[in-house]
Design a protein around this motif. Structure first.
Motif, PDB file in Angstrom:
ATOM      1  N   SER A  89      20.411 -14.775  -9.760  1.00 38.46           N
ATOM      2  CA  SER A  89      19.479 -15.628  -9.014  1.00 38.46           C
ATOM      3  C   SER A  89      18.044 -15.193  -9.254  1.00 38.46           C
ATOM      4  N   TRP A  90      17.159 -16.133  -9.153  1.00 42.11           N
ATOM      5  CA  TRP A  90      15.740 -15.805  -9.147  1.00 42.11           C
ATOM      6  C   TRP A  90      15.332 -15.626  -7.682  1.00 42.11           C
ATOM      7  N   VAL A  91      14.525 -14.619  -7.446  1.00 45.25           N
ATOM      8  CA  VAL A  91      14.110 -14.311  -6.084  1.00 45.25           C
ATOM      9  C   VAL A  91      12.619 -14.595  -5.961  1.00 45.25           C
ATOM     10  N   VAL A  92      12.267 -15.441  -4.993  1.00 44.73           N
ATOM     11  CA  VAL A  92      10.857 -15.731  -4.721  1.00 44.73           C
ATOM     12  C   VAL A  92      10.528 -15.090  -3.383  1.00 44.73           C
ATOM     13  N   CYS A  93       9.675 -14.080  -3.411  1.00 46.31           N
ATOM     14  CA  CYS A  93       9.435 -13.257  -2.223  1.00 46.31           C
ATOM     15  C   CYS A  93       7.976 -13.345  -1.784  1.00 46.31           C
ATOM     16  N   ASP A  94       7.778 -13.711  -0.530  1.00 45.99           N
ATOM     17  CA  ASP A  94       6.453 -13.797   0.098  1.00 45.99           C
ATOM     18  C   ASP A  94       6.023 -12.364   0.432  1.00 45.99           C
ATOM     19  N   ARG A  95       5.203 -11.772  -0.421  1.00 44.20           N
ATOM     20  CA  ARG A  95       4.691 -10.392  -0.361  1.00 44.20           C
ATOM     21  C   ARG A  95       5.719  -9.368  -0.842  1.00 44.20           C
ATOM     22  N   PHE A  96       5.180  -8.297  -1.477  1.00 42.31           N
ATOM     23  CA  PHE A  96       6.002  -7.163  -1.917  1.00 42.31           C
ATOM     24  C   PHE A  96       5.082  -5.948  -1.989  1.00 42.31           C
ATOM     25  N   SER A  97       5.348  -4.997  -2.874  1.00 44.69           N
ATOM     26  CA  SER A  97       4.586  -3.729  -2.831  1.00 44.69           C
ATOM     27  C   SER A  97       3.095  -3.887  -3.126  1.00 44.69           C
ATOM     28  N   ASP A  98       2.700  -4.935  -3.859  1.00 43.06           N
ATOM     29  CA  ASP A  98       1.258  -5.151  -4.057  1.00 43.06           C
ATOM     30  C   ASP A  98       0.551  -5.317  -2.709  1.00 43.06           C
ATOM     31  N   ALA A  99       1.254  -5.890  -1.740  1.00 37.17           N
ATOM     32  CA  ALA A  99       0.644  -6.095  -0.419  1.00 37.17           C
ATOM     33  C   ALA A  99       0.395  -4.759   0.273  1.00 37.17           C
ATOM     34  N   THR A 100       1.299  -3.816   0.084  1.00 41.01           N
ATOM     35  CA  THR A 100       1.098  -2.504   0.714  1.00 41.01           C
ATOM     36  C   THR A 100      -0.103  -1.801   0.085  1.00 41.01           C
ATOM     37  N   ALA A 101      -0.238  -1.941  -1.237  1.00 39.24           N
ATOM     38  CA  ALA A 101      -1.400  -1.351  -1.914  1.00 39.24           C
ATOM     39  C   ALA A 101      -2.692  -2.007  -1.420  1.00 39.24           C
ATOM     40  N   ALA A 102      -2.684  -3.339  -1.294  1.00 45.14           N
ATOM     41  CA  ALA A 102      -3.904  -4.049  -0.890  1.00 45.14           C
ATOM     42  C   ALA A 102      -4.240  -3.812   0.589  1.00 45.14           C
ATOM     43  N   TYR A 103      -3.240  -3.940   1.466  1.00 43.07           N
ATOM     44  CA  TYR A 103      -3.512  -3.865   2.907  1.00 43.07           C
ATOM     45  C   TYR A 103      -3.612  -2.425   3.424  1.00 43.07           C
ATOM     46  N   GLN A 104      -2.533  -1.651   3.190  1.00 40.48           N
ATOM     47  CA  GLN A 104      -2.553  -0.286   3.737  1.00 40.48           C
ATOM     48  C   GLN A 104      -3.384   0.640   2.834  1.00 40.48           C
ATOM     49  N   GLY A 105      -3.392   0.389   1.530  1.00 43.77           N
ATOM     50  CA  GLY A 105      -4.177   1.209   0.612  1.00 43.77           C
ATOM     51  C   GLY A 105      -5.655   0.847   0.683  1.00 43.77           C
ATOM     52  N   ALA A 106      -6.019  -0.263   0.044  1.00 41.14           N
ATOM     53  CA  ALA A 106      -7.437  -0.654   0.009  1.00 41.14           C
ATOM     54  C   ALA A 106      -7.961  -0.999   1.403  1.00 41.14           C
ATOM     55  N   GLY A 107      -7.154  -1.661   2.206  1.00 41.70           N
ATOM     56  CA  GLY A 107      -7.624  -2.106   3.524  1.00 41.70           C
ATOM     57  C   GLY A 107      -7.780  -0.966   4.505  1.00 41.70           C
ATOM     58  N   LYS A 108      -6.820  -0.017   4.506  1.00 39.59           N
ATOM     59  CA  LYS A 108      -6.796   0.998   5.566  1.00 39.59           C
ATOM     60  C   LYS A 108      -6.906   2.428   5.071  1.00 39.59           C
ATOM     61  N   GLY A 109      -7.065   2.615   3.757  1.00 44.07           N
ATOM     62  CA  GLY A 109      -7.352   3.950   3.250  1.00 44.07           C
ATOM     63  C   GLY A 109      -6.163   4.867   3.055  1.00 44.07           C
ATOM     64  N   VAL A 110      -4.945   4.346   3.097  1.00 42.13           N
ATOM     65  CA  VAL A 110      -3.792   5.190   2.756  1.00 42.13           C
ATOM     66  C   VAL A 110      -3.865   5.464   1.246  1.00 42.13           C
ATOM     67  N   PRO A 111      -3.700   6.753   0.835  1.00 42.84           N
ATOM     68  CA  PRO A 111      -3.873   7.078  -0.584  1.00 42.84           C
ATOM     69  C   PRO A 111      -2.974   6.238  -1.493  1.00 42.84           C
ATOM     70  N   MET A 112      -3.595   5.712  -2.556  1.00 48.16           N
ATOM     71  CA  MET A 112      -2.860   4.849  -3.489  1.00 48.16           C
ATOM     72  C   MET A 112      -1.735   5.593  -4.186  1.00 48.16           C
ATOM     73  N   ASP A 113      -1.940   6.904  -4.455  1.00 43.90           N
ATOM     74  CA  ASP A 113      -0.856   7.612  -5.157  1.00 43.90           C
ATOM     75  C   ASP A 113       0.356   7.779  -4.256  1.00 43.90           C
ATOM     76  N   LEU A 114       0.133   7.892  -2.950  1.00 45.30           N
ATOM     77  CA  LEU A 114       1.275   7.942  -2.018  1.00 45.30           C
ATOM     78  C   LEU A 114       2.018   6.593  -2.024  1.00 45.30           C
ATOM     79  N   ILE A 115       1.260   5.525  -1.972  1.00 44.58           N
ATOM     80  CA  ILE A 115       1.884   4.193  -1.984  1.00 44.58           C
ATOM     81  C   ILE A 115       2.663   3.983  -3.282  1.00 44.58           C
ATOM     82  N   GLN A 116       2.081   4.445  -4.374  1.00 46.21           N
ATOM     83  CA  GLN A 116       2.750   4.332  -5.673  1.00 46.21           C
ATOM     84  C   GLN A 116       4.070   5.109  -5.692  1.00 46.21           C
ATOM     85  N   GLN A 117       4.026   6.324  -5.144  1.00 46.05           N
ATOM     86  CA  GLN A 117       5.250   7.149  -5.103  1.00 46.05           C
ATOM     87  C   GLN A 117       6.315   6.516  -4.223  1.00 46.05           C
ATOM     88  N   LEU A 118       5.893   5.996  -3.083  1.00 40.11           N
ATOM     89  CA  LEU A 118       6.856   5.359  -2.178  1.00 40.11           C
ATOM     90  C   LEU A 118       7.461   4.115  -2.828  1.00 40.11           C
TER      91      LEU A 118
END
Ligand SMILES: Nc1ncnc2c1ncn2[C@@H]1O[C@H](COP(=O)(O)OP(=O)(O)O)[C@@H](O)[C@H]1O
Ligand SMILES: [Mg+2]
Length: 204
Positions: A89-118
């Motif tokens: 099946s093809w999966v169409v997903c409303d938000r995924f890990s890019d959202a965590t990088a944009a919102y919690q990373g860029a938006g709220k300052g959580v380190p990007m390398d931590l988000i990448q590792q997670l």
């Protein structure tokens, strides 16, 4: 022997039009003979939907928020996304890990390398095949969200500076990964946007 499905994610600031267009995207793919599963993050499984309730409504710090996003994602990937892709099946997903990088990373300052590792620990080897980033100016998004008349969640209530950091992060990711990430101008008419989406849904 079934071919693996593709993962298509929708991203972008709140109010840009992801939820509005997700069924159109799924229908286009079905027209091309694909079996399509539509899902969303945070959410998509009973556990992840419970975590969604918390993370969208309960006051908490940025790290707790990040970890809950990945907890929800781990369940979603294990229970729903991977099995669907493996079944072809093809999966169409409303938000995924890019959202965590944009919102919690860029938006709220959580380190990007931590988000990448997670992200790597949560979905090893799994990356969206195509990411459609819906872009939209603050004023347009605000006006649309206010017009819905519904109670806004914690992210939708954030201020303009936060919105701009998230928007810029998405635009920067799009420039860095032009093959995977396609920018969709979410501020134009539905007909325009649909044409643009069709152009960005072909794969070779
Ligand atoms: N291109 C558009 N033109 C006018 N209104 C739109 C457009 N796209 C979305 N909207 C409206 O804006 C609001 C937010 O859209 P939505 O799809 O929920 O955004 P998102 O899921 O990206 O946060 C909805 O009420 C929707 O009907
Ligand atoms: Mg939405």
């Amino acid at each position: 022997m079934s071919e693996l499905g593709k993962l298509i994610t929708l991203e972008g600031v709140d109010g840009a039009g992801k939820s509005t267009h997700i069924e159109f995207i799924a229908q286009r793919l079905r027209t091309h003979g694909r079996t399509v599963l539509v899902t969303r993050e945070p959410g998509g499984t009973p556990l992840a939907e419970k975590l969604r309730e918390l993370v969208l409504n309960e006051p908490m710090g940025a790290l707790a928020e990040t970890l809950l996003m990945f907890a929800a994602r781990a369940d979603h990937v294990r229970q729903l996304i991977r099995p669907a892709l493996e079944a072809g099946s093809w999966v169409v997903c409303d938000r995924f890990s890019d959202a965590t990088a944009a919102y919690q990373g860029a938006g709220k300052g959580v380190p990007m390398d931590l988000i990448q590792q997670l992200a790597e620990a949560t979905h090893p080897g799994l990356r969206p095949d195509r990411t459609l980033v819906f872009d939209c100016p603050y004023e347009v998004a605000q006006q649309r969200l206010n017009a819905t008349g519904r109670r806004l969640d914690r992210f939708e209530r954030e201020d303009r500076q936060f919105f701009e950091r998230v928007r810029e992060a998405y635009l920067a990711r799009g420039i860095a990964e032009p093959g995977r990430i396609r920018l969709i101008d979410g501020s134009t008419s539905l007909a325009n946007i649909q044409r643009n989406l069709e152009d960005n849904l072909s794969f070779n």
